[in-house]
Design a protein around this motif. Structure first.
Motif, mmCIF file in Angstrom:
data_model
loop_
_atom_site.group_PDB
_atom_site.id
_atom_site.type_symbol
_atom_site.label_atom_id
_atom_site.label_comp_id
_atom_site.label_asym_id
_atom_site.label_seq_id
_atom_site.Cartn_x
_atom_site.Cartn_y
_atom_site.Cartn_z
ATOM 1 N N ASP A 117 0.682 -1.081 0.143
ATOM 2 C CA ASP A 117 0.104 0.088 -0.010
ATOM 3 C C ASP A 117 0.646 0.902 -0.221
ATOM 4 N N ASN A 122 -4.699 11.814 -2.385
ATOM 5 C CA ASN A 122 -5.736 11.803 -2.239
ATOM 6 C C ASN A 122 -6.582 12.638 -2.993
ATOM 7 N N HIS A 131 3.519 12.931 -0.982
ATOM 8 C CA HIS A 131 3.258 11.428 -1.897
ATOM 9 C C HIS A 131 4.763 10.487 -2.380
ATOM 10 N N HIS A 157 -4.502 3.311 -2.904
ATOM 11 C CA HIS A 157 -5.493 3.110 -1.598
ATOM 12 C C HIS A 157 -5.598 4.676 -2.083
ATOM 13 N N GLU A 269 -10.065 4.223 -0.517
ATOM 14 C CA GLU A 269 -11.238 3.958 0.505
ATOM 15 C C GLU A 269 -12.112 3.507 0.782
ATOM 16 N N ASP A 327 -9.296 1.988 7.004
ATOM 17 C CA ASP A 327 -8.607 0.578 6.899
ATOM 18 C C ASP A 327 -8.162 -0.274 7.833
ATOM 19 N N VAL A 347 3.796 4.620 4.156
ATOM 20 C CA VAL A 347 3.641 5.321 4.853
ATOM 21 C C VAL A 347 4.036 6.497 5.571
ATOM 22 N N PHE A 355 -1.482 3.834 12.802
ATOM 23 C CA PHE A 355 -1.388 1.653 12.128
ATOM 24 C C PHE A 355 -1.089 1.209 13.581
HETATM 25 N N1 ARG Z 1 -4.535 8.752 1.767
HETATM 26 C C1 ARG Z 1 -3.238 9.107 3.609
HETATM 27 C C2 ARG Z 1 -2.841 10.833 3.790
HETATM 28 O O1 ARG Z 1 -2.649 11.247 2.786
HETATM 29 C C3 ARG Z 1 -2.509 7.965 3.095
HETATM 30 C C4 ARG Z 1 -3.081 6.615 2.922
HETATM 31 C C5 ARG Z 1 -2.055 5.732 3.807
HETATM 32 N N2 ARG Z 1 -2.275 4.367 3.858
HETATM 33 C C6 ARG Z 1 -3.264 3.917 4.312
HETATM 34 N N3 ARG Z 1 -4.152 2.477 4.281
HETATM 35 N N4 ARG Z 1 -4.016 4.520 5.325
HETATM 36 O O2 ARG Z 1 -2.635 11.048 4.543
#
Ligand code: ARG
Length: 582
Positions: A117, A122, A131, A157, A269, A327, A347, A355
């Motif tokens: 992942d 976003n 990113h 993701h 998501e 998640d 991440v 997490f």
């Molecule tokens: N979209 C999230 C952000 O910008 C990160 C996602 C990371 N992956 C996950 N499975 N939560 O903070």
């Protein structure tokens, strides 16, 4: 089997012949090459097992070693360290095997299915510097894992759920209140509606809406309502959201493409949400949900905790589900759809608490088998010179697009005008810029922060992407010029430098394995630089094309080819393209 492994097995046999059994041999490259290329340190450990003097054990092993023509320069140092070198013939034999098949030098892993992942982009927000590392690291780990024999799926993701979506739709509604999407009585087809919004507009819409929501409580409330409408799939709103996702995704994909980052799965998501009902039932049946201030929470603290571990917010007091819950639902979804052996999350390290909460809750409810490894692979930030996360000059979020352009301005200055015309220039400068950016990102251990220094990253000298590209292109050009010359086998190793290159080639498999174990690419980045620098030293020392000794010339060309192939393989793992010229 890798050549290093073969060497280890062979040495194990020799130790056995001397009368001792070792499980894992302790063989390390020596930093005193004059004493021996490798050091075998097992005598000390064996002394404990066999209650014998380590000196005597070492002497017995050395006696056996001397019978084998693969080894030379065998001697004992200190209390029983054995120094040894590989014979020239043995090294040549190994190099020629690698020349025929580069994979003969790579240790494969047992089959495993892993989901990585590493997107996290976003929807409706531009990809930004935050990113970058996720994309670089995740993609490289995926490529490395595949090379070593794993089955790996990368998942983007996408962040396509939660409040931001409400904010974006609300702002679109304020801008274009007459859009059919907002017309309750519209019964036509939504595909026919022309949306007057591009990805460029979207990038402006979100920050604007976000700002408004902070200043205006009613605006925020309106956005919340719209979020609910989308999440409840209310016609019109939901259709508009899908359209926004589509526009945004196309743009996100373009940037990932530039970075050579490709996902096997483009799930988001929101795709996990269809598993929410089941997830909820699992947690309810196991009595893991507690009501607190109208919200449903899961206690995840453990006795061993030394720092506060807040409960996981499962359902918020307003009835919506949290980032943690998406998640959890995603874990369930991944288990059902892909049944992986491991899930890796690449991440930002600042999300480690999130997490930890998610993994603990998943374990408590046995959402996934205990054997399935859930691993958080946190990374440090790319900072500005002020030590804070890198920003634009006016303190705004630096988009990835602008970041790439910033580096490109620098690489453009260094493009060779004699060989590259104006048409090619731009594309080449971009390839080099991406290499500069990616290589600099891999060089520090992944959990370490680093500072963005564009001149340094783009420099043709030093530990940089451009240096590696430049050198690799030069190898290729040498091989091209020598096309008509014999390039079959290495026949001799002439100098210390050639010998050093040979030994470094032997280390390749270990470097790959280590990178995979630490889930960091710094070992590979470092190795690439060291191998390339050694090769460049060799290149400066010799005139390959005009060499009169044909056997030597052939050996040099093959050595060049092996290094060239390794460089290409490693750059490919890092997702760095090599241009034809620069
Ligand atoms: N979209 C999230 C952000 O910008 C990160 C996602 C990371 N992956 C996950 N499975 N939560 O903070």
């Amino acid at each position: 089997m890798s050549n290093l492994k073969e060497l280890e097995n062979n040495l194990k046999e020799i130790v056995k012949k001397a009368g001792y059994e070792v499980d894992k041999l302790s063989l390390t490259p020596s930093n005193r090459r004059d004493l021996g290329e490798y050091q075998l340190n097992d005598a000390m450990q064996l002394a404990k097992t066999y209650h014998e003097n380590p000196q005597i054990i070492a002497t017995n092993i050395v006696e056996e070693l001397k019978k084998n023509e693969n080894y030379t320069n065998i001697n004992i140092a200190g209390p029983g360290f054995i120094n040894l070198s590989l014979s020239e013939n043995y090294k040549i034999e190994i190099l020629n095997r690698i020349h025929k098949d580069i994979f003969s030098n790579i240790e494969k892993k047992e089959h495993k299915k892993i989901i990585i992942d590493y997107g996290g982009a976003n929807v409706s927000k531009a990809l930004h510097v935050g990113h970058l590392r996720s994309a670089n690291l995740g993609e490289a780990l995926k490529r490395l894992g595949k090379l070593l024999g794993y089955e790996v799926l990368g998942d983007a993701h996408l962040g396509d759920y939660g409040r931001p979506l409400g904010l974006v739709i609300l702002e679109i509604k304020k801008l274009y209140p007459d859009l059919k999407y907002f017309d309750k009585d519209y019964t036509g087809n939504y595909d026919d509606i022309e949306l007057p919004i591009t990805n460029v507009d979207l990038e402006k819409i979100y920050p604007k809406a976000s700002l408004k929501s902070k200043e205006d409580e009613t605006y925020l409330e309106e956005a919340r309502e719209i979020t609910m409408k989308v999440q409840n799939k209310e016609r019109g709103y939901y259709e508009l959201w899908k359209k926004v996702v589509e526009i945004s995704k196309a743009d996100i994909k373009k940037i990932y493409d530039k970075l050579n980052v490709n996902f096997e799965l483009w799930l988001g998501e929101s795709d996990s949400v269809e598993h929410f009902e089941e997830l909820n039932t699992i947690f309810e049946q196991k009595n893991l949900l507690t009501i607190s201030d109208n919200a449903k929470i899961i206690e995840v603290a453990e006795e061993k905790d030394t720092s506060p571990m807040p409960p996981l917010l499962f359902i918020k007091s307003n009835g919506t589900i949290s980032y943690e819950t998406t998640d959890l639902a995603t874990i369930l979804q991944r288990k059902k759809e892909f049944n992986p052996d491991e899930i890796w999350y690449v991440v930002d390290a600042r999300q480690s608490l999130h997490f930890e909460q998610v993994f603990r809750a998943a374990r408590k409810a046995s959402l996934i088998d205990d054997e399935v490894n859930l691993e958080f692979i946190g990374f440090g930030t790319m900072n500005g010179k002020d030590g804070k996360p890198f920003k634009t000059r006016d303190g705004g979020v630096m988009t990835l697009k602008s970041l790439i352009n910033l580096v490109k301005e620098e690489t453009l200055k260094r493009i060779n005008p004699d060989t590259i015309n104006d048409e090619e220039k731009d594309a080449i400068a971009e390839t080099v810029a991406i290499a500069a950016l990616k290589y600099a990102d891999f060089l520090p251990f992944r959990a370490t922060d680093y500072v963005f220094e564009v001149e340094k990253f783009a420099d043709l000298e030093g530990k940089t992407g451009p240096y590696l590209l430049y050198s690799t292109i030069r190898m290729k050009s040498l091989l091209n010029k020598a096309k008509t010359l014999k390039q079959d086998s290495i026949r001799k190793l002439n100098s210390q430098t050639e010998n050093d290159i040979a030994l470094m080639i032997l280390q390749l498999s270990q470097v790959l394995t280590k990178s995979l174990e630490t889930k960091s690419l710094n070992e590979i980045a470092e190795y690439l630089y060291n191998l390339t620098s050694l090769y460049n030293k060799f290149y400066a020392e010799n005139k390959v094309l005009t060499e009169k000794d044909q056997q030597l010339q052939e050996s040099w060309l093959v050595l060049t080819k092996v290094v060239y192939n390794i460089n290409n393989m490693l750059l490919e793992i890092l997702g760095i393209n090599v241009p034809n010229k620069m």
